[in-house]
Design an enzyme around this catalytic site. Structure first.
Site, short mmCIF file in Angstrom:
data_model
loop_
_atom_site.label_atom_id
_atom_site.label_comp_id
_atom_site.label_asym_id
_atom_site.label_seq_id
_atom_site.Cartn_x
_atom_site.Cartn_y
_atom_site.Cartn_z
N THR A 45 116.24 27.18 23.80
CA THR A 45 116.17 25.72 23.66
C THR A 45 114.98 25.36 22.77
O THR A 45 114.46 26.24 22.07
CB THR A 45 116.11 25.05 25.05
OG1 THR A 45 116.20 23.64 24.90
CG2 THR A 45 114.85 25.40 25.82
N ASN A 46 114.56 24.11 22.74
CA ASN A 46 113.39 23.73 21.94
C ASN A 46 112.60 22.66 22.66
O ASN A 46 112.96 22.25 23.77
CB ASN A 46 113.83 23.29 20.53
CG ASN A 46 114.74 22.09 20.58
OD1 ASN A 46 114.34 21.00 20.99
ND2 ASN A 46 116.00 22.27 20.18
N LEU A 47 111.52 22.19 22.05
CA LEU A 47 110.55 21.34 22.75
C LEU A 47 110.86 19.84 22.69
O LEU A 47 110.06 19.03 23.14
CB LEU A 47 109.15 21.60 22.18
CG LEU A 47 108.58 22.98 22.51
CD1 LEU A 47 107.27 23.22 21.74
CD2 LEU A 47 108.33 23.12 24.01
N ALA B 183 117.55 17.25 18.67
CA ALA B 183 117.07 18.49 18.03
C ALA B 183 118.10 19.57 18.37
O ALA B 183 117.98 20.28 19.37
CB ALA B 183 115.70 18.85 18.57
#
Ligand code: CTP
Length: 225
Positions: free
Chosen positions: A34-36, A101
């Protein structure tokens, strides 16, 4: 309701579709990539658009945020689920704001069982495959909504935002520095359109969302006969 009442109704009667948050790409049933992204910017835009009189649908990746009032929310996990939720809805909307995102790649195979260590000391290799570009696909629809993309960059913001606007063929790209804003309540935006660039200086995400909604409303007025 009182705060909303006093907002200018610059998007009255418009249908706005928004994506927000990260995506989660499963490697196996217990882990993933995943991402932030926190989803805060996209949720602020959903709130601002609704308060400006729009009918808002928000497609959200895995985030821990309350749904803005009177906004229809669809929760998804992966980029493919985001794609499958957005594409059938897009042509029925006047504006599409892609704040999510979206992971660029996903593991090619997600096994049904947890990957176990084999005792060799070697890490397993995970083959990756590219996800569909949701914004670019929406922008290619014959009955496309007015498309607003985001560019989350770490450097050369204006250059990357300009390139992204052309590559995805959208009228407006909103650039921001991902590492400086992910998870925070404030942001700085760079609006990039055919005419050039304009900076919206550092402010709360809700303040910036309201400014962006006003910019979209102006452009929408200009885009319609
Ligand atoms: N986007 C999308 N689908 C993808 C990737 C990105 O809809 N598979 C959208 C994002 O929501 C954003 C814009 O495209 O509005 C740009 O996303 P960004 O991650 O900044 O750029 P990428 O296209 O992924 O390019 P790169 O990772 O090379 O910067």
């Amino acid at each position: 309701e009182l705060v909303a009442f006093f907002q200018p109704k610059c998007l009255a009667g418009q249908r706005v579709l928004i994506t927000a948050g990260p995506t989660f790409e499963a490697i196996d049933p217990v882990r993933g990539i995943t991402n932030l992204s926190s989803g805060k910017m996209g949720f602020a835009i959903a709130r601002a658009a609704q308060e400006a009189g729009a009918e808002v649908t928000l497609v959200a990746g895995p985030v821990h945020l309350p749904t803005p009032r009177h906004v229809t929310r669809i929760d998804v996990q992966s980029a493919l689920q985001l794609h499958d939720a957005v594409l059938p809805l897009a042509a029925g909307h006047d504006v599409f704001v892609a704040t999510a995102a979206v992971a660029d790649w996903r593991p090619a195979d997600c096994g049904a069982q947890k990957i176990k260590k084999d005792g060799s000391g070697r890490a397993p290799s995970v083959a990756m495959t590219e996800n569909p570009d949701i914004l670019a696909e929406v922008a290619r629809l014959p009955a496309r909504p007015y498309c607003v993309g985001f560019a989350a960059e770490s450097h050369d913001l204006a250059k990357h935002a300009r390139e992204k606007r052309q590559r995805k063929n959208v009228p407006l790209i909103v650039g921001n520095i991902g590492p400086s804003t992910f998870g925070r309540d404030d942001n700085t935006l760079l609006l990039v359109d055919e005419q050039g660039e304009r900076k919206l200086p550092s402010a709360s995400k809700l303040h910036l969302a309201r400014a962006l909604v006003a910019e979209i409303a102006t452009r929408l007025g200009a885009a319609k006969p």
